[in-house]
Write an enzyme that holds these catalytic residues in place. Structure first.
Site, short mmCIF file in Angstrom:
data_model
loop_
_atom_site.label_atom_id
_atom_site.label_comp_id
_atom_site.label_asym_id
_atom_site.label_seq_id
_atom_site.Cartn_x
_atom_site.Cartn_y
_atom_site.Cartn_z
N ASP A 107 -20.61 -18.22 20.50
CA ASP A 107 -19.41 -17.61 20.03
C ASP A 107 -19.62 -16.25 19.28
O ASP A 107 -20.54 -16.02 18.61
CB ASP A 107 -18.64 -18.42 19.08
CG ASP A 107 -17.13 -17.91 18.45
OD1 ASP A 107 -16.25 -18.83 18.97
OD2 ASP A 107 -17.46 -17.07 17.64
N ILE A 108 -18.84 -15.16 19.57
CA ILE A 108 -19.21 -13.90 19.11
C ILE A 108 -18.69 -13.89 17.63
O ILE A 108 -17.73 -14.24 17.40
CB ILE A 108 -18.43 -12.67 19.86
CG1 ILE A 108 -18.94 -12.67 21.27
CG2 ILE A 108 -18.71 -11.43 19.19
CD1 ILE A 108 -18.28 -11.64 22.14
N ASN A 114 -12.07 -6.74 17.35
CA ASN A 114 -10.70 -6.23 17.86
C ASN A 114 -9.81 -5.47 17.02
O ASN A 114 -9.37 -4.52 17.60
CB ASN A 114 -10.12 -7.58 18.55
CG ASN A 114 -10.34 -7.88 19.98
OD1 ASN A 114 -10.64 -7.03 20.80
ND2 ASN A 114 -10.40 -9.09 20.48
N HIS A 141 -8.51 -3.31 21.61
CA HIS A 141 -8.89 -4.44 22.61
C HIS A 141 -9.52 -3.92 23.80
O HIS A 141 -10.21 -4.77 24.43
CB HIS A 141 -7.34 -5.19 23.01
CG HIS A 141 -6.98 -5.89 22.03
ND1 HIS A 141 -7.21 -7.23 21.86
CD2 HIS A 141 -5.91 -5.81 21.15
CE1 HIS A 141 -6.51 -7.80 20.99
NE2 HIS A 141 -5.69 -7.13 20.18
N ASP A 173 -12.78 -5.68 24.91
CA ASP A 173 -13.04 -6.35 26.50
C ASP A 173 -14.29 -5.72 26.92
O ASP A 173 -15.17 -6.39 27.67
CB ASP A 173 -11.84 -5.62 27.36
CG ASP A 173 -10.46 -6.30 27.24
OD1 ASP A 173 -10.60 -7.40 26.49
OD2 ASP A 173 -9.61 -5.82 27.87
N GLU A 221 -13.57 -15.29 22.91
CA GLU A 221 -14.76 -14.87 22.71
C GLU A 221 -15.86 -16.18 22.72
O GLU A 221 -16.88 -15.81 22.09
CB GLU A 221 -15.03 -14.26 21.31
CG GLU A 221 -14.84 -14.92 20.16
CD GLU A 221 -13.40 -15.29 19.48
OE1 GLU A 221 -12.44 -15.37 20.36
OE2 GLU A 221 -13.37 -15.56 18.31
N ARG A 262 -33.39 -16.92 22.85
CA ARG A 262 -33.52 -15.54 23.76
C ARG A 262 -31.99 -14.91 23.97
O ARG A 262 -31.70 -13.63 23.76
CB ARG A 262 -33.92 -16.02 25.11
CG ARG A 262 -34.45 -14.77 25.93
CD ARG A 262 -35.41 -15.14 27.04
NE ARG A 262 -34.63 -16.02 28.07
CZ ARG A 262 -35.04 -16.96 28.74
NH1 ARG A 262 -36.19 -17.42 28.46
NH2 ARG A 262 -34.33 -17.47 29.49
#
Ligand SMILES: [Mg+2]
Length: 311
Positions: free
Chosen positions: A177-178, A185, A190, A194, A221, A241
């Site tokens: 998850d970012i 955002n 947005h 993206d 995300e 990695r």
């Protein structure tokens, strides 16, 4: 394979226990298709699962497993369920036809062969298969990032899980998850969000490339990575990695509380897919570990083995 084989040709698997029939059908079809042959059900199932032909021409009356049983076996396996089957038989009663169609066959040809009819029926099924494959590809991709979507992940997870179960082998699921993506955002817009998703997706794909590895967009995300056939230690190296590769993109994120650039957190769960294990629980465990990675400060991988015995 010889270098003269056209790899774009669709492939038909011809199954018959009489060599003469294999020869007749093989000769009739080899001009337009790549022809694979099998003389019994076991061979047919092996070739169908490992080589993924576009169509199976299946004899009904065979020694051992007959065509109906073979057809059912192919239709029950997620690896072969979408391969159309044409029954080939000397029986021509309507009853047999119904039985065949009920077993999952798409069409019928009868012996002795009318080769013009055989070719026409094969061509019809091949054209349908091409369209189905194209649609399948389109519905399996995430529109924004052009990597596999959640639906494709669910399907591949089922296939790889079964494979791991048969071999009592390791399989890992990594949920990523970012970090602080909402803030990204909200502050950069947005459009930038993206582009960020696309770049993250691309680097994840580039860094999990063994055959069987699958990177998919899970939603928003969130991404999921399937890593078959490696233990926790190796899977952790891959996950690390992936984390490093996202950080190395150096996408500015002034509004991240853990770094000045875009980063990811990852939860990695590994198990041996033996009898009694559950792939849904493995996914939940990966999700729980992702939550833990977030709690511990983000931009990190938390991995663990999952086992029913321990709980
Ligand atoms: Mg036969």
């Amino acid at each position: 394979m010889t270098p003269f084989v056209d790899s774009q040709k669709q492939r038909v698997l011809v199954v018959d226990d009489e060599p003469i029939n294999l020869k007749i059908l093989g000769q009739a079809l080899s001009g337009d298709y790549q022809v694979l042959v099998a003389s019994n059900a076991e061979q047919a199932i092996h070739i169908a699962t490992t080589q993924q032909p576009d169509l199976v021409l299946l004899d009904i009356i065979m020694q051992g497993m007959d065509g109906y049983q073979t057809c059912r076996a192919l239709k029950q396996d997620p690896r072969t369920v979408n391969i159309p089957i044409i029954f080939s038989t000397s029986m021509d009663s309507e009853e047999d036809e119904v039985k065949g169609l009920e077993a999952g066959a798409s069409d019928y040809i009868t012996k002795p062969y009318n080769l013009a009819l055989v070719k026409a029926r094969v061509r019809n099924q091949m054209q349908l298969k091409k369209k189905t494959d194209l649609l399948e590809k389109l519905v399996s991709l995430d529109g924004l990032t052009e990597i596999p979507n959640r639906r494709d992940f669910e399907q591949q997870f089922e296939v790889e899980w079964r494979r791991a179960q048969r071999a009592n082998n390791y399989i890992s699921v990594c949920m990523l998850d970012i970090d602080f993506f909402k803030q990204f955002n909200d502050n950069y817009g947005h459009g930038a969000g993206d582009i960020c998703l696309q770049r993250v997706a691309r680097t994840l794909m580039d860094n999990a490339k063994r055959s069987g590895d699958l990177v998919a967009r899970y939603g928003g995300e969130e991404f999921v990575v399937l890593l078959p056939e490696i233990d926790l230690k190796e899977a952790k190296l891959v996950a690390e990695r992936l984390r490093e590769s996202v950080e190395a993109l150096a996408i500015t994120h002034q509004f991240s509380a853990c770094a000045g650039v875009v980063t990811i957190s990852a939860g990695l769960a590994t198990c041996r897919a033996g009898f009694g294990m559950n792939k849904g629980l493995l996914l939940e465990e990966a999700d729980r570990l992702l939550y833990e990675a977030k709690q511990q400060g983000r931009n990190r991988v938390i991995g663990d083995t999952y086992s029913l015995d321990v709980s």
